[in-house]
Design a protein around this motif. Structure first.
Motif, PDB file in Angstrom:
ATOM      1  N   THR A 468      -6.826  55.437  85.623  1.00 36.22           N
ATOM      2  CA  THR A 468      -7.593  54.186  85.682  1.00 36.22           C
ATOM      3  C   THR A 468      -9.078  54.412  85.398  1.00 36.22           C
ATOM      4  O   THR A 468      -9.730  53.554  84.802  1.00 36.22           O
ATOM      5  N   ALA A 469      -9.608  55.562  85.805  1.00 39.95           N
ATOM      6  CA  ALA A 469     -11.019  55.846  85.514  1.00 39.95           C
ATOM      7  C   ALA A 469     -11.248  55.963  84.010  1.00 39.95           C
ATOM      8  O   ALA A 469     -12.214  55.406  83.471  1.00 39.95           O
ATOM      9  N   ILE A 470     -10.376  56.690  83.322  1.00 45.33           N
ATOM     10  CA  ILE A 470     -10.496  56.802  81.864  1.00 45.33           C
ATOM     11  C   ILE A 470     -10.303  55.449  81.208  1.00 45.33           C
ATOM     12  O   ILE A 470     -11.017  55.079  80.266  1.00 45.33           O
ATOM     13  N   SER A 471      -9.349  54.689  81.705  1.00 49.84           N
ATOM     14  CA  SER A 471      -9.071  53.370  81.138  1.00 49.84           C
ATOM     15  C   SER A 471     -10.272  52.445  81.266  1.00 49.84           C
ATOM     16  O   SER A 471     -10.647  51.752  80.315  1.00 49.84           O
ATOM     17  N   GLN A 517      -3.973  63.654  73.566  1.00 51.40           N
ATOM     18  CA  GLN A 517      -2.755  64.309  73.997  1.00 51.40           C
ATOM     19  C   GLN A 517      -2.472  64.110  75.484  1.00 51.40           C
ATOM     20  O   GLN A 517      -1.332  64.256  75.924  1.00 51.40           O
ATOM     21  N   LEU A 518      -3.511  63.802  76.257  1.00 50.49           N
ATOM     22  CA  LEU A 518      -3.334  63.622  77.694  1.00 50.49           C
ATOM     23  C   LEU A 518      -2.306  62.546  78.004  1.00 50.49           C
ATOM     24  O   LEU A 518      -1.425  62.735  78.860  1.00 50.49           O
ATOM     25  N   PHE A 519      -2.401  61.417  77.310  1.00 50.92           N
ATOM     26  CA  PHE A 519      -1.486  60.317  77.603  1.00 50.92           C
ATOM     27  C   PHE A 519      -0.062  60.659  77.196  1.00 50.92           C
ATOM     28  O   PHE A 519       0.899  60.279  77.874  1.00 50.92           O
ATOM     29  N   LEU A 520       0.094  61.389  76.107  1.00 48.36           N
ATOM     30  CA  LEU A 520       1.430  61.846  75.728  1.00 48.36           C
ATOM     31  C   LEU A 520       1.990  62.812  76.769  1.00 48.36           C
ATOM     32  O   LEU A 520       3.187  62.788  77.085  1.00 48.36           O
ATOM     33  N   ASN A 543      -3.505  54.219  77.138  1.00 53.28           N
ATOM     34  CA  ASN A 543      -3.245  54.730  75.794  1.00 53.28           C
ATOM     35  C   ASN A 543      -3.472  53.642  74.743  1.00 53.28           C
ATOM     36  O   ASN A 543      -3.997  53.916  73.652  1.00 53.28           O
ATOM     37  N   HIS A 544      -3.086  52.415  75.061  1.00 50.00           N
ATOM     38  CA  HIS A 544      -3.287  51.310  74.118  1.00 50.00           C
ATOM     39  C   HIS A 544      -4.770  51.050  73.887  1.00 50.00           C
ATOM     40  O   HIS A 544      -5.204  50.815  72.739  1.00 50.00           O
ATOM     41  N   ILE A 545      -5.554  51.094  74.951  1.00 55.05           N
ATOM     42  CA  ILE A 545      -7.004  50.900  74.814  1.00 55.05           C
ATOM     43  C   ILE A 545      -7.600  51.994  73.945  1.00 55.05           C
ATOM     44  O   ILE A 545      -8.470  51.742  73.095  1.00 55.05           O
TER      45      ILE A 545
END
Length: 866
Positions: A468-471, A517-520, A543-545
């Motif tokens: 959530t922080a990255i998002s 690659q983190l989200f994958l 990932n979408h953002i």
């Protein structure tokens, strides 16, 4: 002291000479300071299983009879300092005193002791409801800030006072009973929950006395590093029961009210707008900050060390003032500058005995723009630097830092806050640190999940926090880029856009491969047994953002080597990843439009753009499609067309469709070869590096594999580095791609060691931050193919003998490159894995000394001669 020797360390009321009341005033004794100092020294060294001194002090009611009166009536600095320190010790949360999860069952604390400590904390909270007590604390904070420059002793005392307020805010409230008579009959309390009224009153009084202004002022001092962690804990307590989406709605309502009532308010603090990108909601209560995970505090607790996460009684506040600006304006010019701003935003109202939830929410809404303009940037910047400089990162500090980003970043674009107030926030180093921490939390959770008796909830909350922080960071960045583009009405040239920091930051996203690659990695490692679909949806949204930001950055990028988003999307063409999207689509009715769009966007890319519609013919995805059709759920036309196309494709091909991909195997590695690996590994384990005595069958097989090696033209030192049967097993089982992965990781670490990425650490944040923090660099298996190698005993033996894994047993999910390895050692290790492709080298080879491979004699040489 006599009272200590007479009572064998257990004080009694007549033997603690702190002072006494006389005519409504408290007078201290001559031994007061010595007595307080000795109590402080002994309370931290008492038996952690029985806590005799603490329980005796509680039984004596030393809080109300001595400590609170000293705080109000005494003005001697040394005595006040010792009193505050003792109050901090006594108000430590019960979770930190009795970490039951970390202690063996036979020595765990009895429940009656937990009850005693909890009831004392309730009493402490009630004692601080007296405005005179909080006024004494706030006045001493203000007094310390008027003395410039701040000495080390004053900085410590300021942090002591903040820690005391934090402990009191975190303390539980006594349970509410229906009637006062019943409350007197049952002082312990019932199962009925507290309504938070005491917390609201406490925070109301604190803000009335100017505590909010002090928090903002403290963040302007050069010594703010001494208390930033305590301040972020205080802010987390203030907003704990107030979800961010609720605050956003109140901000919009307040903006609409101001616009309709006063048109001449254009010079107000901030402007508001309805953000179309505000899609991620949550609160600190959902994230679950807690002060519980501190196993070492059961033995020794340092009042200066910030406590762990907070997850308990919420804090309700209301912003008021009694107009103390005149007193504070007598300080230095630094403080006068801060007060000048505070006066422009401070409003006055009388104290309310029982503020409502609505009052509390309005207070928090008023405080948000002031905090964002005057404290958020400094707080984030200081916390970021502290976390990077620490050798060992404390979980609580990382959690509070992530919470701060998660909660407040969304308000900045909503308020159209100027970029200058976020100069320490919109920096690429911060995003790299968030990426590095998210990877670290991923590995830690994989390790902890293997321990069946461990409570995984704290680790799950940290996983959620990292995403959530990255998002929120990416979403705020995208909003500011959109806002900056809309302001460019005269010159829309690309060169002018690059002058903006947010445009440059968005272009940096194209080079951060670790972030993509983190989200994958998170999607692949998602475990529905102990991880929720809500967490899965957060990964998909984030990932979408990122994909949206990458697409926009690609179109506007001025670099010649642009990022190919199609190549990145090909990594989603995997049944495991598609299964995760199918799992998230199960809740299509409650996901919300943004989540559903995030899911269908990737499904469309995979099925239509990349022509991999067979991957969408997964039973989980098809079942969700049928449910969407059955309930006539409304979607956009593109998504309905996608569903229809996939279903028709499945109906046409279902009879001839081959069996699905088996997740337990890897393409190119047959099961029989995997069995062969295990047998060869067992043989290797017994012979180590010595030349074994082979049977005739084994020698014949090795000779055949040797012939295949020569025919393939591969470098011969493959054979010389390992015993022959190990190396040939790598070739026969298709590990070439995994060996290349290890080699590239070694070359990246070598580049980081040589300083290739100086001022460009975002190109490889994991390697650069590991080097900066003086930690071993993890080699992360981003893909299923790479992860499959770590499931091989033979491959783990290879890593172990290279020094990349501490043991052959898989004790940690990711291999690690030792921090002590020099650039020459890293390059030599890369050469041992085969010829190095020049495209994988981004450093000057002249920076390295000549590398000579010391190849030991090997049994394969005699086989070749024969």
């Amino acid at each position: 002291m006599d009272w200590m020797t007479l009572t064998v360390g257990i004080p009694c009321l007549s033997h603690v000479p702190l002072g006494m009341f006389y005519r409504d005033k408290y007078y201290i004794s001559d031994e007061c300071l010595a007595c307080l100092s000795e109590i402080n020294a002994k309370i931290n060294c008492e038996d952690p299983n029985t806590r005799p001194l603490r329980r005796a002090l509680i039984f004596m009611d030393i809080l109300n009879k001595d400590l609170i009166p000293i705080l109000i009536h005494v003005n001697q600095p040394s005595i006040i300092r010792s009193t505050v320190e003792l109050l901090i010790w006594l108000t430590i949360p019960v979770d930190c005193l009795i970490p039951a999860r970390e202690m063996p069952a036979d020595i765990s604390m009895p429940k009656f002791m937990v009850h005693e400590f909890t009831q004392f904390l309730c009493s402490a909270k009630e004692a601080f409801l007296d405005p005179n007590v909080t006024q004494a604390v706030v006045d001493r904070l203000s007094f310390c800030l008027t003395h410039q420059p701040l000495t080390t002793r004053n900085c410590e005392f300021i942090n002591y006072l903040l820690l005391l307020i934090r402990n009191v805010l975190y303390a539980p409230e006594r349970h509410i009973n229906i009637t006062e008579t019943e409350e007197r009959m049952h002082p312990v309390g019932h199962d009925t929950a507290s309504d938070g009224s005491q917390q609201r009153r406490l925070i109301w009084v604190l803000f009335a006395q100017g505590f909010d202004q002090i928090l903002i002022s403290l963040l302007t001092y050069s010594q703010k590093g001494e208390w930033v962690m305590t301040i972020v804990q205080l802010i987390a307590l203030l907003y704990q029961r107030h979800p961010a989406d609720k605050m956003q709605k109140l901000l919009d309502r307040k903006a609409n009210t101001n616009c309709s009532s006063k048109d001449d308010d254009a010079s107000n603090t901030c402007q508001y707008f309805d953000s179309t990108n505000s899609t991620i909601t949550g609160s600190s209560e959902d994230i679950g900050l807690r002060f519980a995970n501190c196993p070492e505090t059961s033995r020794k607790y340092d009042p200066l060390v910030p406590m762990q996460d907070n997850d308990r009684n919420g804090v309700n506040v209301q912003r008021i003032s009694k107009g103390k600006e005149e007193k504070k304006s007598k300080g230095t010019s630094h403080k006068q500058k801060q007060n000048k701003h505070s006066e422009s935003h401070h409003f006055k109202t009388k104290i309310i005995c029982d503020p409502s939830e609505e009052d509390v929410s309005q207070l928090l809404v008023e405080f948000i723009p002031i905090f964002l303009q005057n404290g958020f940037n400094a707080l984030v910047g200081e916390l970021h630097q502290k976390l990077i400089q620490q050798d060992v990162l404390v979980h609580s500090e990382k959690s509070f830092f992530l919470w701060l980003i998660t909660y407040f970043m969304r308000f900045a674009p909503q308020l159209k806050l100027d970029e200058k107030y976020l100069k320490n926030v919109f920096v690429i180093d911060l995003l790299c640190n968030l990426t590095w921490d998210a990877i670290h939390q991923t590995e830690e959770f994989e390790v902890k999940s293997l321990q069946p008796s461990l409570d995984l909830n704290p680790f799950l909350r940290r996983l959620h926090l990292g995403i959530t922080a990255i998002s929120e960071f990416l979403q705020a960045l995208d909003a500011y880029c959109t806002l900056a583009e809309s302001k460019q009405t005269i010159d829309n040239s690309r060169e002018n856009k690059k002058q903006s920091n947010v445009f440059q930051l968005r272009e940096y996203l194209l080079a951060i491969n670790d972030l993509r690659q983190l989200f994958l990695l998170r999607l692949r490692l998602f475990n529905p047994i102990n991880q929720s679909r809500r967490y899965l949806c957060e990964i998909i949204k984030a990932n979408h953002i990122l994909l949206l930001s990458l697409e926009r950055a690609t179109k506007l990028s001025a670099s010649q080597k642009s990022f190919d988003i199609s190549e990145h999307l090909k990594q989603f063409c995997c049944r495991t990843i598609m299964a995760r999207y199918g799992t998230a689509l199960r809740d299509f009715k409650t996901n919300g439009p943004f989540v559903n769009d995030s899911i269908f966007t990737v499904l469309h890319h995979v099925g239509i753009d990349l022509d991999q519609v067979d991957l969408l013919c997964d039973p989980v995805i098809l079942h969700n499609f049928s449910q969407i059709w059955a309930c006539e759920f409304k979607l956009c036309e593109d998504w309905e067309d996608l569903i229809e196309y996939v279903v028709q494709k499945f109906m046409q091909d279902y009879r001839t469709k081959t069996d699905g991909f088996d997740e337990g195997s890897v393409p190119g590695i047959p099961d029989q070869m995997q069995d062969k690996q295990i047998s060869l590994y067992n043989h290797t384990e017994s012979t180590a590096c010595e030349n074994p005595s082979f049977t005739e069958a084994e020698l014949a097989e090795i000779q055949i594999l040797k012939t295949q090696l020569v025919a393939s033209g591969l470098n011969s030192f493959y054979v010389l580095f390992f015993p022959p049967f190990i190396f040939f097993s790598f070739l026969s089982t298709g590990f070439q791609q995994q060996l290349c992965w290890i080699q590239k990781s070694l070359l990246v670490a070598c580049s980081a060691r040589l300083g290739t990425y100086v001022n460009e650490e975002f190109r490889n944040p994991v390697a650069c931050l590991s080097l900066k923090m003086r930690l071993p660099c993890p080699i992360i298996p981003w893909t299923e193919v790479q992860a499959s190698a770590l499931n091989s005993n033979l491959f783990r033996l290879l890593l172990h003998r290279m020094g990349l894994q501490t043991s052959v047993a898989q004790t940690v999910p990711f291999p690690r490159i030792p921090f002590a390895w020099s650039a020459e050692t890293l390059y030599r290790a890369a050469l041992f894995l085969g010829p190095v492709d020049s495209q994988n080298i981004d450093f000057d080879l002249q920076c390295l000394t000549k590398v000579e491979l010391q190849v030991p004699p090997c049994h394969i040489n005699s086989l070749a001669d024969g």
